[in-house]
Design a protein around this motif. Structure first.
Motif, PDB file in Angstrom:
ATOM      1  N   THR A  10       0.952  -1.568   0.310  1.00 44.90           N
ATOM      2  CA  THR A  10       0.145   0.267   0.260  1.00 44.90           C
ATOM      3  C   THR A  10       0.818   1.027   0.049  1.00 44.90           C
ATOM      4  O   THR A  10       1.909   0.680   0.178  1.00 44.90           O
ATOM      5  CB  THR A  10      -1.087  -0.095   0.944  1.00 44.90           C
ATOM      6  OG1 THR A  10      -0.328   0.226   2.452  1.00 44.90           O
ATOM      7  CG2 THR A  10      -2.328  -1.670   1.442  1.00 44.90           C
ATOM      8  N   GLN A  11       0.747   2.598   0.286  1.00 43.98           N
ATOM      9  CA  GLN A  11       1.239   4.024  -0.467  1.00 43.98           C
ATOM     10  C   GLN A  11       1.693   3.861   1.191  1.00 43.98           C
ATOM     11  O   GLN A  11       2.572   4.726   1.107  1.00 43.98           O
ATOM     12  CB  GLN A  11       0.185   4.812  -0.979  1.00 43.98           C
ATOM     13  CG  GLN A  11       0.847   6.189  -1.271  1.00 43.98           C
ATOM     14  CD  GLN A  11       2.152   5.797  -2.309  1.00 43.98           C
ATOM     15  OE1 GLN A  11       1.539   5.380  -3.389  1.00 43.98           O
ATOM     16  NE2 GLN A  11       2.874   6.677  -2.273  1.00 43.98           N
ATOM     17  N   ALA A  12       0.683   4.001   2.573  1.00 43.89           N
ATOM     18  CA  ALA A  12       0.366   4.383   3.296  1.00 43.89           C
ATOM     19  C   ALA A  12       2.172   3.251   3.817  1.00 43.89           C
ATOM     20  O   ALA A  12       3.307   3.943   4.239  1.00 43.89           O
ATOM     21  CB  ALA A  12      -0.854   4.002   3.924  1.00 43.89           C
ATOM     22  N   GLU A  13       1.816   1.894   3.329  1.00 42.69           N
ATOM     23  CA  GLU A  13       3.301   1.086   3.913  1.00 42.69           C
ATOM     24  C   GLU A  13       4.892   1.143   2.923  1.00 42.69           C
ATOM     25  O   GLU A  13       5.708   1.548   4.120  1.00 42.69           O
ATOM     26  CB  GLU A  13       3.504  -0.448   3.395  1.00 42.69           C
ATOM     27  CG  GLU A  13       2.099  -1.048   3.943  1.00 42.69           C
ATOM     28  CD  GLU A  13       1.797  -2.635   3.407  1.00 42.69           C
ATOM     29  OE1 GLU A  13       1.351  -3.379   4.091  1.00 42.69           O
ATOM     30  OE2 GLU A  13       1.904  -2.473   2.143  1.00 42.69           O
ATOM     31  N   ALA A  14       4.629   2.247   1.535  1.00 36.70           N
ATOM     32  CA  ALA A  14       5.770   2.261   1.406  1.00 36.70           C
ATOM     33  C   ALA A  14       6.409   3.761   1.855  1.00 36.70           C
ATOM     34  O   ALA A  14       7.282   4.120   2.128  1.00 36.70           O
ATOM     35  CB  ALA A  14       5.052   2.962  -0.153  1.00 36.70           C
ATOM     36  N   ALA A  20      10.708   5.963   7.307  1.00 37.01           N
ATOM     37  CA  ALA A  20      11.581   5.135   8.459  1.00 37.01           C
ATOM     38  C   ALA A  20      12.879   5.912   8.054  1.00 37.01           C
ATOM     39  O   ALA A  20      14.306   5.897   8.984  1.00 37.01           O
ATOM     40  CB  ALA A  20      11.252   3.805   8.551  1.00 37.01           C
ATOM     41  N   ALA A  21      13.784   5.255   6.612  1.00 37.15           N
ATOM     42  CA  ALA A  21      15.220   5.280   6.800  1.00 37.15           C
ATOM     43  C   ALA A  21      15.405   6.524   5.874  1.00 37.15           C
ATOM     44  O   ALA A  21      16.314   6.480   5.208  1.00 37.15           O
ATOM     45  CB  ALA A  21      15.077   3.981   5.365  1.00 37.15           C
ATOM     46  N   GLY A  22      14.531   7.799   5.821  1.00 40.99           N
ATOM     47  CA  GLY A  22      14.680   8.869   5.098  1.00 40.99           C
ATOM     48  C   GLY A  22      15.081   9.106   3.835  1.00 40.99           C
ATOM     49  O   GLY A  22      16.232   9.681   3.211  1.00 40.99           O
ATOM     50  N   VAL A  23      14.242   8.356   2.824  1.00 42.04           N
ATOM     51  CA  VAL A  23      14.808   7.923   1.690  1.00 42.04           C
ATOM     52  C   VAL A  23      13.848   8.852   0.452  1.00 42.04           C
ATOM     53  O   VAL A  23      13.025   9.204   1.465  1.00 42.04           O
ATOM     54  CB  VAL A  23      14.502   6.156   1.249  1.00 42.04           C
ATOM     55  CG1 VAL A  23      13.946   6.200  -0.483  1.00 42.04           C
ATOM     56  CG2 VAL A  23      15.422   5.239   1.582  1.00 42.04           C
TER      57      VAL A  23
END
Length: 138
Positions: A10-14, A20-23
């Protein structure tokens, strides 16, 4: 097997994963499905276990998101970069001599690769080479 059309992430999971990784940039829905299609094309024939569309392993979801980030940064980056039948290398310069490239094998021999994706999926897929592989020290 991973679907080519039904989103596994999902967009929320992405957003949670990349935040969280600052990507950056954040992948959009189209990037996510292109990333998933890339993962499916490269790995569907090599999964060590099967799962239902709604029970995709966490590592596979993360690999899809990583592929989507690559695609968001550079659209088309996950497309094959070569056609094996046409690749050649210059072997003689005096009178230009070309030789067809040999050694590429398997369905993803010319697919772009990501160390992060390969690492995430290492325990979930069979080797592309098949058989036994080992390292030898000289």
């Amino acid at each position: 097997m991973l679907s080519y059309t039904v989103p596994a992430v999902t967009q929320a999971e992405a957003t949670d994963y990349t935040s969280a990784a600052g990507v950056t940039p954040q992948p959009g829905p189209a990037d996510l499905i292109r990333g998933q299609r890339y993962i499916a094309a490269r790995f569907n024939s090599r999964w060590l276990s099967q799962w239902e569309d709604d029970v995709v392993p966490e590592a596979v979801k993360h690999a899809i998101i990583e592929a989507a980030v690559i695609e968001a940064r550079t659209p088309g980056a996950l497309s094959p970069v070569s056609t094996p039948a046409t690749d050649k290398v210059l072997v003689g310069a005096g009178r230009l001599t070309w030789e067809r490239v040999r050694g590429a094998s398997g369905p993803d021999a010319y697919m772009p690769r990501s160390a992060i994706i390969d690492g995430l999926l290492a325990g979930l897929v069979r080797s592309a080479m098949g058989g036994v592989s080992f390292l030898m020290r000289a």
